[in-house]
Design a protein around this motif. Structure first.
Motif, short mmCIF file in Angstrom:
data_model
loop_
_atom_site.label_atom_id
_atom_site.label_comp_id
_atom_site.label_asym_id
_atom_site.label_seq_id
_atom_site.Cartn_x
_atom_site.Cartn_y
_atom_site.Cartn_z
N ALA A 22 0.85 -1.19 0.00
CA ALA A 22 0.00 0.00 0.00
C ALA A 22 0.89 1.23 0.00
O ALA A 22 2.06 1.17 0.39
N SER A 23 0.32 2.35 -0.45
CA SER A 23 1.09 3.59 -0.50
C SER A 23 0.49 4.63 0.43
O SER A 23 -0.69 4.57 0.80
N SER A 24 1.33 5.56 0.82
CA SER A 24 0.91 6.75 1.54
C SER A 24 1.50 7.95 0.82
O SER A 24 2.73 8.04 0.70
N GLU A 26 -2.72 7.50 -0.30
CA GLU A 26 -3.40 6.39 -0.97
C GLU A 26 -3.28 6.49 -2.48
O GLU A 26 -3.18 7.57 -3.04
N SER A 29 -2.71 0.05 -4.04
CA SER A 29 -3.36 -0.91 -3.15
C SER A 29 -3.29 -2.28 -3.81
O SER A 29 -4.17 -2.67 -4.57
N CYS A 30 -2.21 -2.98 -3.53
CA CYS A 30 -1.91 -4.25 -4.20
C CYS A 30 -2.14 -5.39 -3.20
O CYS A 30 -1.51 -5.42 -2.14
N ASP A 31 -3.05 -6.30 -3.53
CA ASP A 31 -3.40 -7.37 -2.59
C ASP A 31 -2.31 -8.44 -2.54
O ASP A 31 -1.24 -8.28 -3.14
#
Length: 202
Positions: A22-24, A26, A29-31
Motif C-alpha cells: 500500500a502507499s501513503s 493512498e 493498493s496491491c493485494d
C-alpha cells in the motif's frame, strides 16, 4: 483543472511468498497476489510517496528492488530490505516513474506433538532438530520447549528423538511416519506435523 500529473509508481510482487503493498498517500493498493491496484499516477502536489510491504501470514518480506527514470533519464536503482520505502521524496516529482518489486518468501512450519499408549501420559521425550534458530539460540526445534518453527521453501530439517527414563520411542507418525524409529529428515515444501509416539519401557 487540477494539478498536473506527478510521479507514476508501478508495483509488482516477486519471490515465492505472498504479501500486500500500500502507499501513503493512498493510490497503490496491491493485494496478496498483486493482481490489481499496483499502478498509480500521483498529482504533482504529492512530493513524498511511501510504499509499505506487508507479508501474508505464511510469508516474510525479503526486499524491495526499484528501477526508475525522471524525464526519461535513468535514476539510481533502489535495493533495500526495509518493508517501508520512501520511493519519492522530491520537491519536483513531475516526470518521475518507478517500477518497484516487493519480494516475499514463503514460510512453512514444522509442528511436533507427542502421543503415548492408552492411559499413559504422552510427553515423555525430547525432539531436537539440526537446523539452527535464526537468532543463534540453539536448535530451531527443541521440543518440548520449542515445538513449532518456521522454514523457507525447500529448507531441510532432520529431527531426532530421545526418550525419557522409563520410556521408549515407538516411532514417528503423520508427516514423519516413513522414518520409523530413526531420525526423520524433511524437505519443507508445505506445513509439516510430526508425532513422536512414546511407550513405557518393559
Amino acid at each position: 483543472m487540477g494539478p498536473p500529473p506527478g510521479a507514476t509508481i508501478h508495483v509488482k510482487k516477486g519471490g515465492d511468498g505472498k504479501g500486500a503493498v500500500a502507499s501513503s498517500p493512498e493510490g497503490i493498493s496491491c493485494d496478496n497476489d498483486c493482481t490489481g491496484g499496483g499502478d498509480f499516477t500521483f498529482s504533482s502536489e504529492t512530493k513524498k510517496i511511501t510504499l509499505t510491504a506487508t507479508a501474508a501470514r505464511d510469508a516474510l518480506f525479503d526486499n524491495w528492488h526499484c528501477d526508475g527514470t525522471k524525464d526519461g533519464v535513468a535514476l539510481t536503482s533502489i535495493d533495500v530490505q526495509d518493508a517501508v520505502l520512501d520511493v519519492v521524496d522530491e520537491a519536483d516529482p513531475q516526470g518521475i516513474e518507478w517500477t518497484c518489486t516487493a519480494s516475499f518468501r514463503q514460510l512453512w512450519t514444522i509442528q511436533i506433538v507427542f502421543s503415548g499408549s492408552e492411559g499413559q501420559a504422552s510427553q515423555h521425550g525430547h525432539v531436537v532438530g539440526t537446523a539452527p534458530a535464526s537468532d543463534g539460540s540453539g536448535a530451531r526445534i527443541d521440543c518440548p520447549t520449542k515445538c513449532t518453527a518456521g522454514y523457507f521453501n525447500d529448507d531441510s530439517e532432520t529431527l531426532s528423538v530421545t526418550a525419557d527414563d522409563g520410556f521408549v520411542f515407538a516411532g514417528w507418525k503423520l508427516d514423519c511416519a516413513s522414518a520409523g524409529t530413526g531420525d526423520a529428515t524433511l524437505t519443507i515444501d508445505d506445513n509439516k506435523d510430526c508425532e513422536a509416539h512414546m511407550c513405557p519401557s518393559a
